[in-house]
Motif scaffolding. Sequence first.
Motif, PDB file in Angstrom:
ATOM      1  N   GLU A 147       9.380   6.962  -9.042  1.00  0.00           N
ATOM      2  CA  GLU A 147       7.978   6.982  -9.524  1.00  0.00           C
ATOM      3  C   GLU A 147       8.454   6.546 -10.876  1.00  0.00           C
ATOM      4  OE1 GLU A 147       5.789  10.506  -9.573  1.00  0.00           O
ATOM      5  OE2 GLU A 147       5.816  10.551  -7.207  1.00  0.00           O
ATOM      6  N   GLU A 204       7.875   1.267  -5.495  1.00  0.00           N
ATOM      7  CA  GLU A 204       7.939   2.620  -5.750  1.00  0.00           C
ATOM      8  C   GLU A 204       8.279   3.484  -4.563  1.00  0.00           C
ATOM      9  OE1 GLU A 204       5.636   4.648  -8.478  1.00  0.00           O
ATOM     10  OE2 GLU A 204       5.470   2.868 -10.005  1.00  0.00           O
ATOM     11  N   ALA A 260       0.059   2.976   0.953  1.00  0.00           N
ATOM     12  CA  ALA A 260      -0.552   2.426  -0.479  1.00  0.00           C
ATOM     13  C   ALA A 260      -2.301   1.946  -0.004  1.00  0.00           C
ATOM     14  CB  ALA A 260      -0.001   1.570  -1.163  1.00  0.00           C
ATOM     15  N   THR A 283       3.447  -0.439  -6.369  1.00  0.00           N
ATOM     16  CA  THR A 283       3.356   0.917  -5.879  1.00  0.00           C
ATOM     17  C   THR A 283       4.203   1.006  -4.498  1.00  0.00           C
ATOM     18  OG1 THR A 283       1.061   0.525  -4.939  1.00  0.00           O
ATOM     19  CG2 THR A 283       1.425   1.703  -6.962  1.00  0.00           C
TER      20      THR A 283
END
Length: 246
Positions: free
Chosen positions: A238, A232, A21, A229
Amino acid sequence: MSLNRRDLLRASTAIGATGAAAGMAGLGGGPAAHAAEGGPAGTGRPLRVHVVLFDGVEELDFAAPYEVFSASRFFTDRAVEVRYVTTSRPGFVRASYGTQVGVEHGWAPQEADVVVVPGGGYARREDPGVWAEIRRGTLPRALAAAPRPGLTVAALCTGVMLLSAAGLTRGRPCTTHHKARPDLEREGGVLKNARVVDDGDLVTAGGITSGLELALWLVRRELGADAATGIEAMLEYEARGTVWSR
């Protein structure tokens, strides 16, 4: 502090997901960057999350938010404390499909930053679940007395109807499971066509699987986008649907 095998696997996944990320965003620090910027991850006090359980509660309603909030500790420098609580005597709760869950903690919203209320059993009025809790009255009364500065009351699926019974949704933007929306509107809720509705200290979400979105949204709001994120990526899920917020 030692970690069990599951924690070790999750921590390894978390490190990889956080690095990915950060790379995609062109950042070098992930959660540490938030801390340096004075963002959510830099907050010194733990994020305290209480997930309410009662007989007849839907398994996925409570398990999904619990999983997301518990996993969030791998993606933030801020401590995260998650517990199941009940307004009944601590012990075992029997969920909708027969799962028995041990609940060690009693009702203590003054010790929480976020209280999450799942649903369950709304279609079966005579069985344990939301309707039984509304008739009993203990949980709605406890919820009605809970709001205070610094506390976010959140609910998903037909757990929102427990908030409605407590008078917390009257005149406020909210949502619930699609089959309960007419009831919620009739009781004064201002329905929004969204999967998650954020009205500040009141956050609601739609049907069963939207507990994932509810928790991911609150993680994003309280701990930062990198944490959300990262989770996820770890869950290989998502977030979907619209989030309505002021």
